[in-house]
Design a protein around this motif. Structure first.
Motif, PDB file in Angstrom:
ATOM      1  N   THR A  98       0.827  -1.204   0.000  1.00  0.00           N
ATOM      2  CA  THR A  98       0.000   0.000   0.000  1.00  0.00           C
ATOM      3  C   THR A  98       0.860   1.252   0.000  1.00  0.00           C
ATOM      4  O   THR A  98       1.720   1.422   0.877  1.00  0.00           O
ATOM      5  CB  THR A  98      -0.930   0.014   1.222  1.00  0.00           C
ATOM      6  N   LYS A  99       0.640   2.119  -0.960  1.00  0.00           N
ATOM      7  CA  LYS A  99       1.418   3.345  -1.051  1.00  0.00           C
ATOM      8  C   LYS A  99       1.001   4.341   0.030  1.00  0.00           C
ATOM      9  O   LYS A  99      -0.185   4.597   0.239  1.00  0.00           O
ATOM     10  CB  LYS A  99       1.219   3.998  -2.430  1.00  0.00           C
ATOM     11  N   ILE A 100       2.002   4.912   0.723  1.00  0.00           N
ATOM     12  CA  ILE A 100       1.723   5.995   1.658  1.00  0.00           C
ATOM     13  C   ILE A 100       2.533   7.250   1.319  1.00  0.00           C
ATOM     14  O   ILE A 100       2.440   8.265   2.002  1.00  0.00           O
ATOM     15  CB  ILE A 100       1.991   5.578   3.117  1.00  0.00           C
ATOM     16  N   GLY A 101       3.341   7.174   0.254  1.00  0.00           N
ATOM     17  CA  GLY A 101       4.114   8.331  -0.162  1.00  0.00           C
ATOM     18  C   GLY A 101       5.020   7.994  -1.328  1.00  0.00           C
ATOM     19  O   GLY A 101       4.998   6.884  -1.858  1.00  0.00           O
ATOM     20  N   GLY A 102       5.818   8.986  -1.736  1.00  0.00           N
ATOM     21  CA  GLY A 102       6.744   8.793  -2.841  1.00  0.00           C
ATOM     22  C   GLY A 102       6.233   9.386  -4.132  1.00  0.00           C
ATOM     23  O   GLY A 102       5.058   9.727  -4.276  1.00  0.00           O
ATOM     24  N   THR A 103       7.144   9.490  -5.100  1.00  0.00           N
ATOM     25  CA  THR A 103       6.802  10.145  -6.369  1.00  0.00           C
ATOM     26  C   THR A 103       6.180   9.189  -7.382  1.00  0.00           C
ATOM     27  O   THR A 103       5.520   9.611  -8.317  1.00  0.00           O
ATOM     28  CB  THR A 103       8.071  10.757  -6.989  1.00  0.00           C
ATOM     29  N   GLY A 104       6.405   7.896  -7.218  1.00  0.00           N
ATOM     30  CA  GLY A 104       5.847   6.920  -8.141  1.00  0.00           C
ATOM     31  C   GLY A 104       4.470   6.454  -7.709  1.00  0.00           C
ATOM     32  O   GLY A 104       4.014   6.704  -6.590  1.00  0.00           O
ATOM     33  N   SER A 105       3.801   5.729  -8.589  1.00  0.00           N
ATOM     34  CA  SER A 105       2.447   5.275  -8.288  1.00  0.00           C
ATOM     35  C   SER A 105       2.402   3.874  -7.706  1.00  0.00           C
ATOM     36  O   SER A 105       1.457   3.515  -6.999  1.00  0.00           O
ATOM     37  CB  SER A 105       1.583   5.325  -9.558  1.00  0.00           C
ATOM     38  N   THR A 106       3.416   3.069  -8.002  1.00  0.00           N
ATOM     39  CA  THR A 106       3.426   1.681  -7.524  1.00  0.00           C
ATOM     40  C   THR A 106       4.817   1.276  -7.053  1.00  0.00           C
ATOM     41  O   THR A 106       5.821   1.846  -7.463  1.00  0.00           O
ATOM     42  CB  THR A 106       2.983   0.697  -8.630  1.00  0.00           C
ATOM     43  N   SER A 107       4.846   0.249  -6.235  1.00  0.00           N
ATOM     44  CA  SER A 107       6.104  -0.329  -5.783  1.00  0.00           C
ATOM     45  C   SER A 107       6.778  -1.072  -6.928  1.00  0.00           C
ATOM     46  O   SER A 107       6.111  -1.612  -7.823  1.00  0.00           O
ATOM     47  CB  SER A 107       5.834  -1.287  -4.619  1.00  0.00           C
ATOM     48  N   ASN A 108       8.091  -1.119  -6.902  1.00  0.00           N
ATOM     49  CA  ASN A 108       8.836  -1.884  -7.902  1.00  0.00           C
ATOM     50  C   ASN A 108       8.490  -3.370  -7.781  1.00  0.00           C
ATOM     51  O   ASN A 108       8.374  -3.906  -6.681  1.00  0.00           O
ATOM     52  CB  ASN A 108      10.338  -1.677  -7.679  1.00  0.00           C
ATOM     53  N   THR A 109       8.347  -4.032  -8.903  1.00  0.00           N
ATOM     54  CA  THR A 109       7.971  -5.446  -8.897  1.00  0.00           C
ATOM     55  C   THR A 109       9.050  -6.344  -8.287  1.00  0.00           C
ATOM     56  O   THR A 109       8.787  -7.497  -7.942  1.00  0.00           O
ATOM     57  CB  THR A 109       7.672  -5.942 -10.323  1.00  0.00           C
ATOM     58  N   ALA A 110      10.267  -5.821  -8.154  1.00  0.00           N
ATOM     59  CA  ALA A 110      11.349  -6.596  -7.552  1.00  0.00           C
ATOM     60  C   ALA A 110      11.192  -6.728  -6.042  1.00  0.00           C
ATOM     61  O   ALA A 110      11.867  -7.551  -5.413  1.00  0.00           O
ATOM     62  CB  ALA A 110      12.698  -5.958  -7.875  1.00  0.00           C
ATOM     63  N   VAL A 111      10.323  -5.921  -5.459  1.00  0.00           N
ATOM     64  CA  VAL A 111      10.134  -5.923  -4.004  1.00  0.00           C
ATOM     65  C   VAL A 111       8.949  -6.819  -3.666  1.00  0.00           C
ATOM     66  O   VAL A 111       7.816  -6.547  -4.076  1.00  0.00           O
ATOM     67  CB  VAL A 111       9.907  -4.495  -3.465  1.00  0.00           C
ATOM     68  N   ALA A 112       9.213  -7.884  -2.927  1.00  0.00           N
ATOM     69  CA  ALA A 112       8.170  -8.853  -2.573  1.00  0.00           C
ATOM     70  C   ALA A 112       7.974  -8.878  -1.066  1.00  0.00           C
ATOM     71  O   ALA A 112       8.943  -8.923  -0.301  1.00  0.00           O
ATOM     72  CB  ALA A 112       8.547 -10.246  -3.066  1.00  0.00           C
TER      73      ALA A 112
END
Length: 201
Positions: A98-112
């Motif tokens: 779940t995004k709570i901040g940052g400039t991008g819209s989604t987490s990198n797919t490499a992060v599990a």
């Protein structure tokens, strides 16, 4: 936590921290039943895959638990250990990032992010597993213990990494592990919840 670290953490969700974060997220587990057994239980993992283009910085891991059956006074609770790993965990169930901040819209797919339940109160079909390198414990604490049915359950939330952060390069991760050797230390009547917060740069 140092003043600059605390201020930076508070500003992440606003996108105005001193570091430019691509994504700041949280993931929370389902309600995870204990697995008894004698080899411990992995509750939660976050792993930055080999070849990843981002660095993951974990700023908080929190855990809480509830019991429905008392334990004998002579039965020690599990030790909750936050372990750094270099091989990707397997099994378990993937959690929503779940995004709570940052400039991008989604987490990198490499992060599990994985946990050991498929729904509230239901263990994952395949247990979350991970190779824990000898001695690679970041921090640890004994779990709370329910030794009498009288009175009430006190708040027992434990937060790790409140005074520091852990950076995970490609091929590195963290595992939240319950360390015990007796089935009575973590029966199926114990329930665990955990949350992890991280940023990606």
């Amino acid at each position: 936590m140092a003043t600059t670290q605390l201020a930076d953490r508070q500003l992440r969700s606003l996108g105005t921290a001193t570091t430019s974060y691509l994504f700041v997220g949280r993931a929370s587990t389902f309600r995870i039943p204990g697995r008894a057994g004698t080899t411990g239980q992995k509750l939660l993992s976050i792993f930055n895959a080999a070849g990843s283009a981002v660095t993951v910085t974990v700023g908080m891991v929190a855990i809480d638990m509830a019991c429905t059956v008392v334990k004998a006074l002579t039965v020690l609770p599990p030790v909750i250990r936050l372990w750094k790993v270099t091989a990707a965990p397997t099994g378990g169930t993937t959690l929503t990032k779940t995004k709570i901040g940052g400039t991008g819209s989604t987490s990198n797919t490499a992060v599990a992010v994985l946990n050991d339940a498929s729904a509230d109160g239901t263990s994952s079909t395949t247990a979350l597993t991970a190779t824990l390198p000898a001695g690679a414990i970041i921090t640890q604490e004994f779990a709370p213990r329910f030794i009498t049915a009288a009175g009430y359950e006190m708040a027992d939330r434990i937060e790790f990494l409140t005074d520091t952060e852990v950076s995970l390069a490609a091929g590195e991760g963290l595992v939240l592990f319950l360390d015990y050797t007796l089935a009575t230390q973590n029966p199926v009547t114990d329930f665990w919840i955990a949350t992890v917060e991280w940023s990606e740069t």
